[in-house]
Scaffold this motif. Structure first.
Motif, PDB file in Angstrom:
ATOM      1  N   ASP A   1       0.816  -1.206   0.000  1.00 61.19           N
ATOM      2  CA  ASP A   1       0.000   0.000   0.000  1.00 61.19           C
ATOM      3  C   ASP A   1       0.855   1.263   0.000  1.00 61.19           C
ATOM      4  O   ASP A   1       0.437   2.303  -0.508  1.00 61.19           O
ATOM      5  CB  ASP A   1      -0.919   0.021   1.216  1.00 61.19           C
ATOM      6  CG  ASP A   1      -1.910  -1.136   1.199  1.00 61.19           C
ATOM      7  OD1 ASP A   1      -2.425  -1.457   0.111  1.00 61.19           O
ATOM      8  OD2 ASP A   1      -2.151  -1.725   2.273  1.00 61.19           O
ATOM      9  N   SER A   2       2.046   1.154   0.609  1.00 61.45           N
ATOM     10  CA  SER A   2       2.943   2.316   0.682  1.00 61.45           C
ATOM     11  C   SER A   2       4.373   1.814   0.835  1.00 61.45           C
ATOM     12  O   SER A   2       4.614   0.655   1.196  1.00 61.45           O
ATOM     13  CB  SER A   2       2.571   3.234   1.848  1.00 61.45           C
ATOM     14  OG  SER A   2       2.783   2.549   3.086  1.00 61.45           O
ATOM     15  N   VAL A   3       5.327   2.698   0.555  1.00 64.24           N
ATOM     16  CA  VAL A   3       6.747   2.382   0.719  1.00 64.24           C
ATOM     17  C   VAL A   3       7.443   3.615   1.287  1.00 64.24           C
ATOM     18  O   VAL A   3       7.076   4.748   0.967  1.00 64.24           O
ATOM     19  CB  VAL A   3       7.391   1.941  -0.620  1.00 64.24           C
ATOM     20  CG1 VAL A   3       7.283   3.041  -1.672  1.00 64.24           C
ATOM     21  CG2 VAL A   3       8.855   1.558  -0.409  1.00 64.24           C
ATOM     22  N   GLU A   4       8.412   3.387   2.157  1.00 63.35           N
ATOM     23  CA  GLU A   4       9.123   4.478   2.833  1.00 63.35           C
ATOM     24  C   GLU A   4      10.625   4.269   2.709  1.00 63.35           C
ATOM     25  O   GLU A   4      11.133   3.192   3.051  1.00 63.35           O
ATOM     26  CB  GLU A   4       8.752   4.532   4.326  1.00 63.35           C
ATOM     27  CG  GLU A   4       7.268   4.712   4.596  1.00 63.35           C
ATOM     28  CD  GLU A   4       6.486   3.414   4.453  1.00 63.35           C
ATOM     29  OE1 GLU A   4       7.069   2.329   4.640  1.00 63.35           O
ATOM     30  OE2 GLU A   4       5.295   3.482   4.113  1.00 63.35           O
ATOM     31  N   ALA A   5      11.347   5.256   2.184  1.00 61.63           N
ATOM     32  CA  ALA A   5      12.818   5.226   2.163  1.00 61.63           C
ATOM     33  C   ALA A   5      13.319   5.489   3.575  1.00 61.63           C
ATOM     34  O   ALA A   5      12.808   6.374   4.267  1.00 61.63           O
ATOM     35  CB  ALA A   5      13.361   6.266   1.195  1.00 61.63           C
ATOM     36  N   THR A   6      14.327   4.736   4.032  1.00 60.51           N
ATOM     37  CA  THR A   6      14.723   4.800   5.451  1.00 60.51           C
ATOM     38  C   THR A   6      16.189   5.119   5.710  1.00 60.51           C
ATOM     39  O   THR A   6      16.568   5.353   6.849  1.00 60.51           O
ATOM     40  CB  THR A   6      14.418   3.450   6.132  1.00 60.51           C
ATOM     41  OG1 THR A   6      15.115   2.397   5.443  1.00 60.51           O
ATOM     42  CG2 THR A   6      12.931   3.168   6.128  1.00 60.51           C
ATOM     43  N   THR A   7      17.044   5.143   4.705  1.00 60.78           N
ATOM     44  CA  THR A   7      18.487   5.348   4.927  1.00 60.78           C
ATOM     45  C   THR A   7      18.829   6.826   4.799  1.00 60.78           C
ATOM     46  O   THR A   7      18.516   7.451   3.770  1.00 60.78           O
ATOM     47  CB  THR A   7      19.322   4.539   3.914  1.00 60.78           C
ATOM     48  OG1 THR A   7      19.007   3.146   4.057  1.00 60.78           O
ATOM     49  CG2 THR A   7      20.804   4.750   4.139  1.00 60.78           C
ATOM     50  N   ASP A   8      19.459   7.399   5.830  1.00 63.42           N
ATOM     51  CA  ASP A   8      19.829   8.815   5.757  1.00 63.42           C
ATOM     52  C   ASP A   8      21.332   9.039   5.712  1.00 63.42           C
ATOM     53  O   ASP A   8      21.789  10.177   5.583  1.00 63.42           O
ATOM     54  CB  ASP A   8      19.218   9.599   6.921  1.00 63.42           C
ATOM     55  CG  ASP A   8      19.663   9.075   8.278  1.00 63.42           C
ATOM     56  OD1 ASP A   8      20.535   8.180   8.326  1.00 63.42           O
ATOM     57  OD2 ASP A   8      19.118   9.543   9.300  1.00 63.42           O
ATOM     58  N   GLN A   9      22.138   7.975   5.832  1.00 55.66           N
ATOM     59  CA  GLN A   9      23.588   8.132   5.665  1.00 55.66           C
ATOM     60  C   GLN A   9      24.205   6.798   5.284  1.00 55.66           C
ATOM     61  O   GLN A   9      23.717   5.734   5.655  1.00 55.66           O
ATOM     62  CB  GLN A   9      24.249   8.654   6.938  1.00 55.66           C
ATOM     63  CG  GLN A   9      24.152   7.724   8.135  1.00 55.66           C
ATOM     64  CD  GLN A   9      24.922   8.262   9.330  1.00 55.66           C
ATOM     65  OE1 GLN A   9      25.700   9.190   9.221  1.00 55.66           O
ATOM     66  NE2 GLN A   9      24.695   7.653  10.486  1.00 55.66           N
ATOM     67  N   ILE A  10      25.277   6.864   4.483  1.00 51.69           N
ATOM     68  CA  ILE A  10      26.047   5.680   4.121  1.00 51.69           C
ATOM     69  C   ILE A  10      27.518   5.978   4.339  1.00 51.69           C
ATOM     70  O   ILE A  10      27.923   7.140   4.464  1.00 51.69           O
ATOM     71  CB  ILE A  10      25.796   5.249   2.652  1.00 51.69           C
ATOM     72  CG1 ILE A  10      26.266   6.340   1.697  1.00 51.69           C
ATOM     73  CG2 ILE A  10      24.342   4.873   2.433  1.00 51.69           C
ATOM     74  CD1 ILE A  10      26.241   5.913   0.232  1.00 51.69           C
ATOM     75  N   ARG A  11      28.331   4.930   4.360  1.00 48.11           N
ATOM     76  CA  ARG A  11      29.775   5.066   4.553  1.00 48.11           C
ATOM     77  C   ARG A  11      30.482   5.248   3.212  1.00 48.11           C
ATOM     78  O   ARG A  11      29.967   4.870   2.160  1.00 48.11           O
ATOM     79  CB  ARG A  11      30.347   3.819   5.239  1.00 48.11           C
ATOM     80  CG  ARG A  11      29.752   3.517   6.597  1.00 48.11           C
ATOM     81  CD  ARG A  11      30.294   2.203   7.125  1.00 48.11           C
ATOM     82  NE  ARG A  11      29.609   1.784   8.331  1.00 48.11           N
ATOM     83  CZ  ARG A  11      30.038   2.039   9.574  1.00 48.11           C
ATOM     84  NH1 ARG A  11      31.166   2.707   9.739  1.00 48.11           N
ATOM     85  NH2 ARG A  11      29.357   1.639  10.630  1.00 48.11           N
ATOM     86  N   GLU A  12      31.669   5.783   3.262  1.00 44.12           N
ATOM     87  CA  GLU A  12      32.541   5.811   2.089  1.00 44.12           C
ATOM     88  C   GLU A  12      33.169   4.428   1.942  1.00 44.12           C
ATOM     89  O   GLU A  12      34.347   4.215   2.219  1.00 44.12           O
ATOM     90  CB  GLU A  12      33.616   6.882   2.232  1.00 44.12           C
ATOM     91  CG  GLU A  12      33.087   8.305   2.108  1.00 44.12           C
ATOM     92  CD  GLU A  12      34.192   9.343   2.225  1.00 44.12           C
ATOM     93  OE1 GLU A  12      35.349   8.960   2.525  1.00 44.12           O
ATOM     94  OE2 GLU A  12      33.913  10.538   2.039  1.00 44.12           O
ATOM     95  N   ALA A  13      32.333   3.477   1.538  1.00 47.41           N
ATOM     96  CA  ALA A  13      32.749   2.085   1.408  1.00 47.41           C
ATOM     97  C   ALA A  13      31.944   1.448   0.282  1.00 47.41           C
ATOM     98  O   ALA A  13      30.919   1.992  -0.154  1.00 47.41           O
ATOM     99  CB  ALA A  13      32.535   1.331   2.718  1.00 47.41           C
ATOM    100  N   GLU A  14      32.393   0.304  -0.169  1.00 48.45           N
ATOM    101  CA  GLU A  14      31.696  -0.394  -1.238  1.00 48.45           C
ATOM    102  C   GLU A  14      30.396  -1.015  -0.716  1.00 48.45           C
ATOM    103  O   GLU A  14      30.234  -1.261   0.478  1.00 48.45           O
ATOM    104  CB  GLU A  14      32.594  -1.485  -1.831  1.00 48.45           C
ATOM    105  CG  GLU A  14      33.864  -0.948  -2.493  1.00 48.45           C
ATOM    106  CD  GLU A  14      34.733  -2.072  -3.021  1.00 48.45           C
ATOM    107  OE1 GLU A  14      34.460  -3.251  -2.688  1.00 48.45           O
ATOM    108  OE2 GLU A  14      35.695  -1.785  -3.770  1.00 48.45           O
ATOM    109  N   ASP A  15      29.484  -1.289  -1.666  1.00 41.21           N
ATOM    110  CA  ASP A  15      28.264  -2.062  -1.396  1.00 41.21           C
ATOM    111  C   ASP A  15      27.450  -1.508  -0.228  1.00 41.21           C
ATOM    112  O   ASP A  15      27.135  -2.210   0.737  1.00 41.21           O
ATOM    113  CB  ASP A  15      28.611  -3.536  -1.140  1.00 41.21           C
ATOM    114  CG  ASP A  15      29.304  -4.179  -2.324  1.00 41.21           C
ATOM    115  OD1 ASP A  15      29.082  -3.708  -3.452  1.00 41.21           O
ATOM    116  OD2 ASP A  15      30.062  -5.141  -2.115  1.00 41.21           O
TER     117      ASP A  15
END
Length: 923
Positions: A412-426
């Motif tokens: 019914d709905s979808v929510e993006a949840t990531t607000d930061q990532i590392r300077e790393a692969e994958d």
């Protein structure tokens, strides 16, 4: 039996008298004569350094001399004698028929019953992996520190950092105990050197013992109240304060009620002792019988207090409502507000959470985090280890139930949840479905949905299939911006779309500090100023960050950290000190706090300073002490102190005058203070006897020290000792290409010999001269107790000269401990002159499990030009023991008929073999 600090100490002292003499080698109790209070030992002069302690203990009847009246202060106490001493001191039970507790003891050995008793009490541990007792071995100062701390139940003092210069030289197993001794001033040398490897003499033991007995463990604390809170909790109130950590073993309850735990609580946190004036201790007991009367004893003494067994514990949570927040969290509403004293851990203990699935099988759910709402009636519980995705059934929390069904997927709905990532692969971007479900892309595709990740850029690294179809970003890509936006779009089989709101994502390096946690003061050379005060001389010093965490909440290595810039620095009192572009500015004296605000940080870092007057030469560290030497001594160093007892005075001139016992001047002059606050004083030749050196600065006396020069008889050296540098090595440090390089310098121990004569540390030349006497009367040899753990370098170890015995190498071979010996061989007789224990550690991961990675069905293997099988991609394998690398692999064998590979690891990693499904990819 447990040590009782106040009431038992006198018993200990009286017991030591018999024990110390009875255990003194050939002297038996019948040979002992008791010293009168006014009687002196003929071999202990009144000006002997330990005379006061020896005489004080003799006056109390604690120690006695030998049958000829001598005390023999320079004799060492060996491990067997100390064991017997401790058995008598603490009235430990001994069994003459006990099985020998160590391999080097027999049923006929005199010390076997004593060794068994102290081993059981944990007062003295065995050597060489607890297999050897070494009854005749001298006890080192660091070992004695551990025994004293245990025996006197000395607790570390929080916030006190004693000045023990060679604390890092103390073996880690004794270091905390040496620190504790220093906190109580039980060890207190003029040069602040503990000398952990030196053995303990009878004189030193007398000083240690007297100081330990004088330690004030806090005022007497009588118990004034004991009351049951419920059927497993008793609160005990003391009249005064109880220093140190309380121990459940100190309390006993009759009839036969075990005390399982004891903790100190404040009266405000008490349920029945809010008015207590002293310490309150909460005891956790086994279940009490309702209305049973119990009596309480403390440290073996009956307190005269009784209490009645409590009723059932009433700290249960009643759930009024339950709602699911996600497949791994829920929220409960309680009928009543939580008790104000309860925190998240208390609530977690009161939760009883379970799931009953469609097959009626019940599974316990373990909370991983509990958050109490501000109203204290709502509680959010996370259970990440028990994700309910893909399940259907009933969730039960303290008897309140709710149905759930996560087997069917309907978006019914979808929510993006990531607000930061590392300077790393994958780096994986996350999302939830319908606000609660943690579904993967694969889960959705299996259910007939298409998933697409949308970005605010179509350039690299967002243009790959992984980025657009799976939300996997290469955080190391050279074109990745500092931040970007993404959204998640899900489309069903009929073409209906749902799309999340855009989420801003920051890209952060692991070394980028987002929160500075500590700052320091640095001089013009970039060296950190370590003292807890500053003076006007430190004006212009710079404030710099020294510790911090990154945006992921991880502490960052200061050497690799990228710190933010300082924005502003404000002072709590500019009349004392403030900070500007020229650095620290000192305007007065007193306590001041500098608030250091960094760019991008919400809160400043507080830096507390005490501003005092400029340092001045004020004294000599060795003032009022006695320094002893042999007559060959030619020089020594002395530390100059300021008025704050800190080394000081670089470049200043210090005058000195040496006089003999008749006050005749022997030598005088001046010396310059070096950068460490030290001066080197050269002595005239042929000094023997007692002298005094007086130090002056600017014509004012700043201290004096007694110098005692003793003629060395190299044939009568008191003791030899060996030291190892380092004390332990790690096979990990010699790991090269997956194998241990036994020739690596990282595995080498430098073994050095030293010696003492009449409590004086001898110079290298004097030690070598003393060893030459043994070389002339037989031969010297060095050996190891275990060649497989540590070997000695060189071909000739059973016949070494004095120079070779002074310094030699040992090499670590395999994990374990070994003892290195320096021995004198004379015909059929071998005498141990000195010994030192070395340790070989192995922090190399030992691989006990190896399997295919989660998303891998078979391992890709191929043959090289020589026909050897090899793994194409080590990332297809995983282990719970360590991150795998190709260097770990010794050999790979492939069976085409079975479509399996045998992967054998190198010996350094355990040498195990594992079988996995595999496919031949050889072209």
């Amino acid at each position: 039996m447990a040590y009782q600090p106040k009431t038992y100490r006198r018993f200990l002292a009286g017991s030591v008298s018999a024990a110390m003499v009875a255990a003194a080698g050939a002297v038996t109790p019948a040979d002992v004569q008791q010293a009168d209070a006014a009687e002196s030992f003929p071999d202990v002069d009144n000006d002997y350094w330990a005379s006061s302690s020896i005489q004080n203990l003799a006056d109390q009847g604690i120690i006695s001399g030998y049958s000829n009246g001598e005390y023999r202060p320079g004799e060492e106490i060996n491990r067997g004698q100390v064991a017997a001493m401790l058995v008598a001191a603490f009235d430990l039970d001994t069994d003459e028929d006990v099985e020998p507790p160590f391999e080097d003891l027999t049923s006929e050995s005199y010390f076997t019953p004593y060794a068994a008793a102290v081993k059981e009490e944990g007062l003295i541990k065995g050597r060489e992996n607890n297999t050897q007792f070494a009854a005749g071995m001298d006890l080192s100062r660091e070992q004695m520190a551990t025994i004293l701390v245990r025996a006197f139940d000395l607790e570390p003092k929080d916030g006190e950092d004693p000045n023990v210069v060679d604390l890092d030289d103390v073996h880690e197993s004794h270091r905390d105990n040496v620190r504790t001794l220093a906190q109580y001033n039980i060890t207190d040398t003029a040069d602040n050197m503990f000398r952990p490897d030196e053995t303990v003499t009878r004189a030193q033991f007398a000083v240690f013992l007297e100081r330990a007995m004088e330690v004030d463990q806090g005022e007497e604390s009588d118990i004034v109240q004991a009351e049951a809170v419920n059927n497993t909790t008793v609160e005990v109130s003391f009249r005064g304060s109880v220093d140190g950590e309380v121990n459940a073993k100190d309390f006993s309850i009759d009839p036969d009620l075990d005390v399982e735990d004891a903790e100190t609580i404040s009266p405000e946190d008490s349920e029945v002792s809010q008015d207590a004036e002293g310490t309150v201790v909460r005891l956790t007991t086994e279940e009490q019988a309702d209305d049973e009367e119990y009596s309480l004893s403390y440290q073996g003494e009956d307190t005269g207090l009784t209490f009645t067994g409590g009723g059932e514990q009433s700290s249960e949570l009643t759930v009024e409502d339950l709602s699911v927040r996600s497949t791994s969290s829920f929220e409960i509403t309680l009928e009543e507000e939580l008790d104000e004293d309860w925190d998240s851990s208390d609530v977690e203990d009161m939760l009883n959470v379970s799931v009953v699935d469609e097959d009626e099988e019940e599974t316990e759910v373990s909370p991983t985090n509990v958050e109490i709402g501000e109203d204290r009636e709502t509680v959010v519980v996370e259970h990440e280890d028990n994700d309910l995705e893909g399940m259907a059934g009933t969730l039960s929390v303290n008897g309140f139930e709710t149905e759930f069904d996560y087997t069917e997927i309907e978006v019914d709905s979808v929510e993006a949840t990531t607000d930061q990532i590392r300077e790393a692969e994958d780096q994986q971007l996350g999302f939830t479905v319908n606000g609660i479900r943690n579904l993967s892309v694969e889960d959705l595709e299996d259910a007939g949905y298409e998933v697409e990740f949308l970005y605010n850029s179509n350039e690299a690294p967002f243009d790959t299939d992984e980025a657009q179809e799976e939300g996997i970003i290469d955080g190391t890509h050279s074109d990745i911006p500092e931040s970007f936006r993404y959204a998640v779009q899900i489309t069903d089989e009929d073409g209906n779309e749902v799309e999340s709101d855009e989420m801003e994502v920051s890209v952060s390096g692991e070394a980028e500090v987002s929160e500075v946690t500590e700052v320091g003061l640095f001089d013009e050379n970039g060296d950190r100023y370590e003292n807890d005060f500053v003076t006007p001389d430190h004006e212009g010093y710079d404030i710099m960050p020294v510790a911090g965490t990154n945006s992921f909440g991880e502490e960052v290595d200061a050497d690799e950290a990228s710190f933010p810039e300082i924005e502003t620095v404000t002072s709590s009192d500019a009349s004392i000190a403030y900070y500007n572009e020229d650095g620290l500015q000192v305007t007065g004296e007193g306590d001041v706090t500098l608030n250091v605000q960094f760019e991008g940080m919400d809160d400043p870092v507080e830096y507390d300073l005490e501003v005092v007057a400029n340092q001045e030469v004020s004294g000599i560290e060795a003032d009022g002490t006695t320094k002893r030497y042999t007559t060959s001594a030619s020089a020594d160093t002395f530390t100059v102190l300021d008025q704050y007892d800190q080394p000081f005075g670089e470049g200043e001139s210090i005058g000195y005058t040496i006089t003999d016992e008749e006050d005749n001047e022997v030598d005088s002059g001046s010396v310059e203070v070096d950068s460490e606050g030290k001066v080197e004083l050269s002595y005239p030749e042929d000094l023997e006897g007692e002298y005094q050196v007086d130090f002056t600065y600017d014509n004012e006396e700043i201290g004096s020290t007694i110098l005692e020069f003793v003629q060395l008889d190299s044939e009568d050296v008191d003791e030899f000792s060996l030291s190892a540098d380092p004390e332990s090595v790690d096979l990990q440090d010699a790991l090269e290409d997956g194998s241990i390089n036994q020739d690596s310098d990282e595995l080498d121990f430098e073994i050095s010999a030293s010696a003492m004569y009449d409590d004086i540390n001898l110079s290298d030349s004097e030690v070598e001269e003393a060893l030459e006497n043994f070389d002339e009367s037989g031969q010297l040899q060095v050996r190891t107790s275990d060649e497989e753990v540590a070997s000695i370098a060189g071909d000739e170890t059973d016949n070494v000269n004095a120079s070779e015995a002074m310094s030699f190498e040992a090499t670590g071979e395999s994990e374990g401990t070994a003892t290195i010996y320096l021995e004198h061989v004379e015909g059929d007789f071998t005498t141990t002159l000195a010994q030192v224990e070395v340790e070989v550690e192995n922090s190399i991961s030992q691989i006990d499990s190896l399997e295919l990675a989660d998303d891998v069905d078979e391992l890709d293997v191929s043959q090289d030009e020589e026909g050897n099988w090899q793994i194409d991609n080590i990332d297809q394998l995983t282990s719970s023991d360590a991150e795998l690398s190709m260097d770990m692999i010794a050999e790979v064998t492939y069976s085409p008929n079975d479509e399996q590979a045998v992967v054998e690891l190198k010996e350094a990693y355990g040498g195990a073999s594992f079988v996995v499904d595999a496919v031949d990819t050889t072209e």
